[in-house]
Design an enzyme around this catalytic site. Structure first.
Site, mmCIF file in Angstrom:
data_model
loop_
_atom_site.group_PDB
_atom_site.id
_atom_site.type_symbol
_atom_site.label_atom_id
_atom_site.label_comp_id
_atom_site.label_asym_id
_atom_site.label_seq_id
_atom_site.Cartn_x
_atom_site.Cartn_y
_atom_site.Cartn_z
ATOM 1 C CG LEU A 12 -72.273 19.075 3.992
ATOM 2 C CD1 LEU A 12 -73.782 18.989 4.174
ATOM 3 C CD2 LEU A 12 -71.657 17.683 3.858
ATOM 4 N NE ARG A 19 -80.128 30.212 -6.751
ATOM 5 C CZ ARG A 19 -80.404 30.938 -5.665
ATOM 6 N NH1 ARG A 19 -80.827 32.179 -5.779
ATOM 7 N NH2 ARG A 19 -80.262 30.420 -4.476
ATOM 8 N N GLY A 84 -79.416 15.473 -0.900
ATOM 9 C CA GLY A 84 -79.706 16.189 0.345
ATOM 10 C C GLY A 84 -78.496 16.263 1.270
ATOM 11 C CD GLU A 158 -84.799 22.105 5.866
ATOM 12 O OE1 GLU A 158 -84.616 22.992 5.007
ATOM 13 O OE2 GLU A 158 -84.117 22.019 6.910
ATOM 14 C CG ASN A 173 -80.345 24.334 10.298
ATOM 15 O OD1 ASN A 173 -79.331 24.479 10.984
ATOM 16 N ND2 ASN A 173 -80.495 23.377 9.405
ATOM 17 N NE ARG A 319 -45.072 38.220 -11.622
ATOM 18 C CZ ARG A 319 -44.387 37.673 -12.629
ATOM 19 N NH1 ARG A 319 -43.629 38.426 -13.407
ATOM 20 N NH2 ARG A 319 -44.457 36.379 -12.854
ATOM 21 C CG ASN A 363 -29.104 53.632 -7.460
ATOM 22 O OD1 ASN A 363 -29.973 54.081 -6.739
ATOM 23 N ND2 ASN A 363 -29.044 53.893 -8.758
ATOM 24 C CB SER A 391 -30.244 54.658 -16.866
ATOM 25 O OG SER A 391 -30.399 55.393 -15.680
ATOM 26 N NE ARG A 426 -22.031 53.741 -23.472
ATOM 27 C CZ ARG A 426 -22.111 54.498 -22.387
ATOM 28 N NH1 ARG A 426 -23.079 54.308 -21.518
ATOM 29 N NH2 ARG A 426 -21.231 55.452 -22.187
HETATM 30 C C1 UD1 Z 1 -80.018 24.107 4.466
HETATM 31 C C2 UD1 Z 1 -80.782 23.514 5.640
HETATM 32 C C3 UD1 Z 1 -81.726 24.556 6.239
HETATM 33 C C4 UD1 Z 1 -80.912 25.763 6.652
HETATM 34 C C5 UD1 Z 1 -80.108 26.305 5.481
HETATM 35 C C6 UD1 Z 1 -79.161 27.374 5.949
HETATM 36 C C7 UD1 Z 1 -81.077 21.144 5.153
HETATM 37 C C8 UD1 Z 1 -81.994 20.098 4.673
HETATM 38 N N1 UD1 Z 1 -81.546 22.384 5.174
HETATM 39 O O1 UD1 Z 1 -80.975 24.391 3.461
HETATM 40 O O2 UD1 Z 1 -82.384 24.017 7.370
HETATM 41 O O3 UD1 Z 1 -81.780 26.773 7.147
HETATM 42 O O4 UD1 Z 1 -79.304 25.253 4.889
HETATM 43 O O5 UD1 Z 1 -78.494 27.941 4.873
HETATM 44 O O6 UD1 Z 1 -79.944 20.861 5.507
HETATM 45 N N2 UD1 Z 1 -75.119 19.995 -0.289
HETATM 46 C C9 UD1 Z 1 -74.433 18.889 -0.705
HETATM 47 N N3 UD1 Z 1 -75.113 17.819 -1.185
HETATM 48 C C10 UD1 Z 1 -76.461 17.800 -1.249
HETATM 49 C C11 UD1 Z 1 -77.160 18.932 -0.820
HETATM 50 C C12 UD1 Z 1 -76.482 20.026 -0.334
HETATM 51 O O7 UD1 Z 1 -73.202 18.864 -0.669
HETATM 52 O O8 UD1 Z 1 -76.995 16.776 -1.683
HETATM 53 C C13 UD1 Z 1 -74.379 21.146 0.233
HETATM 54 C C14 UD1 Z 1 -74.523 22.381 -0.638
HETATM 55 O O9 UD1 Z 1 -73.478 22.439 -1.594
HETATM 56 C C15 UD1 Z 1 -74.441 23.505 0.367
HETATM 57 C C16 UD1 Z 1 -74.994 22.901 1.637
HETATM 58 O O10 UD1 Z 1 -74.919 21.509 1.482
HETATM 59 O O11 UD1 Z 1 -73.120 23.903 0.605
HETATM 60 C C17 UD1 Z 1 -76.420 23.342 1.935
HETATM 61 O O12 UD1 Z 1 -77.254 22.931 0.900
HETATM 62 P P1 UD1 Z 1 -78.463 23.808 0.377
HETATM 63 O O13 UD1 Z 1 -79.111 23.108 -0.736
HETATM 64 O O14 UD1 Z 1 -77.995 25.195 0.143
HETATM 65 O O15 UD1 Z 1 -79.404 23.769 1.658
HETATM 66 P P2 UD1 Z 1 -80.638 24.713 1.938
HETATM 67 O O16 UD1 Z 1 -81.780 24.255 1.125
HETATM 68 O O17 UD1 Z 1 -80.231 26.114 1.813
#
Ligand code: UD1
Ligand code: CA
Length: 451
Positions: A12, A19, A84, A158, A173, A319, A363, A391, A426
């Site tokens: 995800l 932030r 979510g 939650e 969690n 590099r 060298n 050189s 040169r």
């Molecule tokens: C979530 C968990 C919580 C847990 C915590 C741990 C849920 C509802 N809650 O909360 O129980 O303790 O993580 O860190 O799962 N994301 C999406 N799409 C969305 C929402 C979130 O891709 O619509 C991704 C975010 O980019 C992130 C991850 O899911 O990488 C977690 O989302 P975040 O909003 O940080 O969840 P928490 O509220 O921290």
């Protein structure tokens, strides 16, 4: 979910990452030289995923490009609106409609999940239909709480929805879920957004599994592993943790770091036993250093290979494509790019060697430059074995210098030099006896006249 069971990975990564205050999607911010999301992919490597689906939001194109560099088969699906974590996982359903096997869900902004933890999750799946990652938190903050009954998981609540009593639970969690793929999507179909956040919560699948009489379990890892990145300050702390881990690992592997806190590694840096790394050395991605090599102070390396017994720096820059054979020497203020330096060859001072091949035991004198770029194209310089480049030689590529050939200091070499030949390119020196003094006297006289 082991080698004999297909596994799909869902990461995800659609959250806005507001932030971070950045144009760059959060999961593309680098940690140890690679995007955060690559660390999540790497954690899950142990499960040998057949499919890897990244759920992206803003900047999905950039995410696709970045993840494909590490896994060309990685797929990216779009979550247009962030409704979510449960909703995010659902976006992967069309891609996995025909997938038969387990699914492992990870967060893209959580880079420290260990392989051990993944292994525990895989093992726990043998006993439970759904497995979650738990963590014991001294300060459980606003994490979701695991409501358990012994080894069995009842549901996840939650923070926003939790009763004061539930908020006292310290088992939280950690974010990872493992289950059969078809089952997970079926359970997610039942998840509603009727909660304090109005979001579809992924951990709600536990409640629905239990309602159906299925089993749910959890494994516990340390809170440090589940550390997520939300701000640039979090990223800086994560980088420090990452570097400390890499330094310890490197020293445990038999490498001397004379000032560990000043050496910076990438996720994939490999250093052989009994190598010595002096202070203030930076390793970008893609570096391998073999045993007994020395990387001296203030050197910067990326995308290169340093063989056994080679000595690099101080103040050297290697590099991408720099390939250094055994016992080569690259000295101070030397830059090497896309070049093979064969065994025992030396480039000791103030040189640029790019798009070149330098034969064994040659060298390269101080200040030598391969003029590899004509403003449009890059060209190659080839130098044979035991050659001696005087050189301040400019090697205007494409150009070849044969075995045991020499170039005179200050030469501008524009055409090939055959084996064993000496090239002088040169102006011939012209000395006018007494002229310097006469010139000075004349100038002084002019100045005196002017007053
Ligand atoms: C979530 C968990 C919580 C847990 C915590 C741990 C849920 C509802 N809650 O909360 O129980 O303790 O993580 O860190 O799962 N994301 C999406 N799409 C969305 C929402 C979130 O891709 O619509 C991704 C975010 O980019 C992130 C991850 O899911 O990488 C977690 O989302 P975040 O909003 O940080 O969840 P928490 O509220 O921290
Ligand atoms: Ca979070």
């Amino acid at each position: 979910m082991s080698a004999n069971k297909n596994t799909a990975l869902i990461i995800l990564a659609a959250g806005r990452g507001t932030r971070m205050n950045s144009e760059l999607p959060k999961v593309l911010h680098p940690l140890g030289g690679v995007p955060l999301v690559v660390h999540a992919m790497d954690s899950a490597d142990l499960a040998e995923p057949e499919r890897t689906i990244i759920v992206a939001g803003h900047g999905a194109d950039a995410v696709t490009k970045a993840v494909r560099e590490y896994d060309e088969n990685a797929e990216v699906v779009l979550q247009e609106e962030q409704l979510g974590t449960g909703h995010a996982v659902m976006q992967a359903q069309p891609a996995l409609a025909d997938f038969d096997g387990d699914v492992l869900v990870l967060f893209g902004d959580t880079p420290f999940i260990s392989k051990d933890t993944i292994e525990k999750l895989l093992l726990a799946r043998a006993n439970s239909d759904v497995v979650l990652l738990g963590m014991d938190c001294a300060d459980p903050k606003r994490y979701g709480r695991l409501v358990t009954d012994g080894d069995s998981l009842e549901r996840v609540v939650e923070y926003k929805d939790a009763s004061p009593q539930e908020r006292r639970i310290t088992l939280c969690n950690g974010g990872i879920v493992a289950a059969d793929t078809k089952l997970l999507f079926e359970l997610l179909d039942q998840v509603s957004n009727d909660n304090a956040s109005g979001e579809y919560y992924l951990p709600d699948v536990v409640f629905h599994a239990r309602q159906r009489g299925l089993s749910a379990g959890y494994v516990v890892c340390s809170e440090a592993e589940t550390q997520g990145i939300n701000t640039r300050a979090d990223l800086a702390i994560a980088e420090k943790l990452f570097q400390d881990k890499k330094r310890t690992e490197t020293m445990d592997n038999g490498v001397t770091l004379s000032a560990p806190d000043t050496v910076f590694f990438s996720y994939d840096t490999v250093i052989g036993r009994d190598a010595l790394i002096e202070p203030n050395v930076v390793f970008g991605p893609g570096v391998t250093v073999e045993s007994d090599a020395q990387i001296r102070a203030f050197s910067h390396l990326e995308g290169c290979h340093v063989s056994r017994g080679a000595q690099i720096g101080p103040y050297a820059r290697l590099r991408p494509g720099a390939e250094l054979s055994e016992f080569t020497r690259i000295g101070n203020f030397v830059e090497v790019k896309n070049a093979q330096i064969h065994e025992g060859a030396k480039v000791n001072h103030l040189s640029y060697i790019g798009d070149a091949e330098i034969g064994a035991h040659s060298n390269i004198g101080a200040g030598t430059i391969t003029c590899n770029y004509d403003g449009v194209m890059k060209h190659k310089t080839t130098i044979g074995e035991r050659a001696f480049i005087g050189s301040n030689t400019m090697l205007v590529a494409p150009v070849n210098v044969g075995d045991e050939a020499m170039t005179a200091s200050g030469s501008v070499i524009t055409s090939d030099v055959e084996a064993g030949a000496l090239a002088v390119a040169r102006a011939r020196q012209d000395v006018k006896p007494g002229l310097a003094r006469r010139l000075m006297d004349k100038l002084k006289a002019i100045k005196a006249k002017k007053g």
